[in-house]
Design an enzyme around this catalytic site. Structure first.
Site: not given
Lengths: 154, 406
Positions: A49-53
């Site tokens: 979690e916590g990624c734009q990709s």
């Protein structure tokens, strides 16, 4: 090679280039050598979690060392994960837990690649360390239950 | 209108470089850059006449209060509100919407009532209503959009029921650029006596906004998206509604008389301005509004339309580029994806060329869901952008494709 030897090797590879475009080309190439995650692990459970990709990371522990495989839908992120895996895969949990990842700063990844939410670099590192802690705990439990058995056997 | 080089020289930041390349700023939908007059005003407040508003008997407080109330008057005239009392200073669009969602909900919404929003809303015009609906047992209804990113007006009409209590709608979509026919929506809602809140975060900076003409009951916008400072925004609310709504926050300056048994509130607008307000932000924002008026809002709209048309034409010519949002009427925003290349990869490489774009879901995940994608690259322009910057962007995209399609 130790964790730090691999980090130093990466730093020297990236230091050859002054131009950011060349550094990104290298990163893209690095991504091509990423040990790819088995498609059956490309699930929500292994998504960081916590990624734009999107990044999927899978650990495998043989009792001594942890091997990571991963994938991302963005190519630059794939390169970043590949670098982390070069440094932290095939290591004991302790090596991973105690690692100090200075290469991220030295090759400029932190300033230049990581509005931290965007690529989730720190989230990936945290996840790798969490897996290492979990495996270490499980292994130690096993060990102590082994000792218990021997003692009962006496 | 002033010459483009003259306009650009009003914005100190536009002269800077990033990674050794001239900054090309295409993220105006997120926040705009500030002209020197705004920066100077902000600093002058603290060097020349700083005092807390409405409190002191001293000169500094008087000067600041006067400037603050002048700012309110400037906002009133900028959006052509009838009365100064209808202008509430808030911390931004999000704060304005939360204020209405809370206060309106407390006063008028009962279990089973309905609130209408649309599929293209920014999260800040979704979440406050969801929270209110949850608190009040009300139901959120969504106006769908079509594949061009236009509001389905007929569907909207079907959603209006005797249980509808309020319609909250964007003036323009931050993610697709669609200009929403808010006047038409307001007219339809009013014919059923339903009030309308317009989220003007992406509308105020691109043309003339006249709340009397729009007839909307509430209008919200942020200072930082119209060349002013961050942390300041506006809630316009028709007096007849605002007098009915209970205060959103309690504190100093919003009260008439306080005892431990009972507190009575001040009149509008102070009832909604609890605590020390961001007067510096308000005063500097008013300066930004003056700057915009100086350039001319019609001229700004015209120049931005030319930029949008040129950018759209040039971007379409890039092989494998798909534009999301093809509404007939758009603010200068182009959202797109390159075939087979993740928006994040595109954004990172453009950044290294000095080109600032936004990538991701743009706080409008339902819009992304509509198109079945998990983000876009968004180019959002302002009058200070140039045609040659668009050319550089197109060249940059060529390089991106070359890098990732090897």
């Amino acid at each position: 090679m130790t964790v730090n030897e691999v980090q130093d090797k990466i730093i020297s590879e990236f230091s050859v280039f002054d131009d950011w475009m060349d550094k990104y080309d290298l990163l893209i190439d690095t991504g091509k050598n990423l040990p790819l995650i088995d498609p059956r692990y490309k699930t929500k459970d292994f998504l960081i979690e916590g990624c734009q990709s999107k990044v999927w990371l899978h650990p495998e522990f043989d009792g001594k060392k942890i091997k990571f495989s991963a994938d991302s839908d963005a190519i630059i992120t794939r390169g970043i994960v590949a670098l982390l895996i070069q440094v932290l895969s095939d290591r004991t949990p302790e090596e991973i837990i105690n690692s100090d990842l200075y290469f991220i700063d030295k090759i400029g990844l932190r300033q230049n690649l990581s509005p931290t939410r965007a690529n989730g670099l720190l989230a990936m590192v945290r996840q790798m360390k969490l897996y290492a802690m979990a495996f270490a705990a499980r292994r130690n439990e096993h060990k102590s239950s082994d000792i218990d058995k021997t003692e009962t056997g006496k | 209108m002033k010459d483009i080089s003259e306009i650009r020289s009003d914005f100190p930041i536009l002269g800077r470089q990033v990674y050794g390349k001239p900054l090309i700023y295409f993220d105006n939908g997120a926040t705009t850059q500030k002209p020197k007059c705004v920066i100077d005003t902000y600093s002058r407040i603290f060097t020349e006449f700083n005092g807390n508003v409405h409190r002191g008997v001293h000169a500094m407080s008087d000067l600041t209060s006067e400037a603050y109330e002048n700012a309110r008057e400037k906002v009133r005239s900028f959006i052509n509100a009838t009365k100064k009392e209808e202008i509430i200073f808030t911390s931004g669009t999000t704060d304005s919407i939360n204020c209405v969602a809370f206060s309106f909900g407390e006063r008028f919404v009962k279990p089973g009532d309905e609130i209408i929003i649309s599929e293209l809303e920014h999260h800040s015009n979704i979440v406050p209503w969801q929270m209110m609906c949850q608190r009040k047992g009300a139901v959120l209804k969504i106006i769908p959009i079509d594949d061009n990113g236009e509001i389905c007006f007929d569907e909207f009409l079907k959603l209006l029921t005797p249980r509808t209590r309020l319609v909250a709608i964007s003036q323009a979509s931050n993610s697709l650029g669609t200009v929403v026919p808010v006047k038409k929506i307001t007219d339809a809602a009013h014919s059923e006596n339903i009030p309308v809140l317009v989220d003007g975060a992406q509308g105020i900076q691109h043309g003339i906004v006249d709340v009397q003409e729009l007839q909307c009951d509430f209008y919200a916008f942020s200072g930082h998206k119209i060349y002013g400072p961050t942390g300041i925004g506006v809630l316009y609310g028709k007096e007849e509604w605002m007098n009915e709504l209970p205060p959103y926050r309690g504190g100093g300056d919003m009260v008439e008389k306080v005892t431990f048994e009972k507190t009575t509130y001040q009149n509008l607008p102070y009832k909604f301005e609890a605590g020390t307000v961001n007067y510096a932000g308000a005063i500097a924002m008013a300066e930004a509004l003056d700057y915009v008026l100086g350039l001319g809002r019609e001229d700004i709209a015209e120049r931005e339309k030319t930029l949008l048309d040129y950018a759209t034409r040039q971007l379409i010519s890039v092989k494998g580029l798909k534009i999301y949002g093809n509404a007939e009427n758009k603010i200068p925003v182009v959202s797109f994806l390159l075939d087979g290349i993740h928006q994040y990869d595109t954004g990172i490489i453009l950044d290294k060329m000095g080109i600032a774009v936004r990538t991701g879901t743009h706080c409008a995940q339902p819009v992304m869901d509509h198109f079945g994608i998990d983000g876009t690259v968004r180019v959002s322009m302002s009058f200070y952008n140039t045609f040659s910057e668009i050319d550089t962007l197109v060249e940059g995209l060529g390089k991106v494709i070359a890098m990732f399609k090897k």
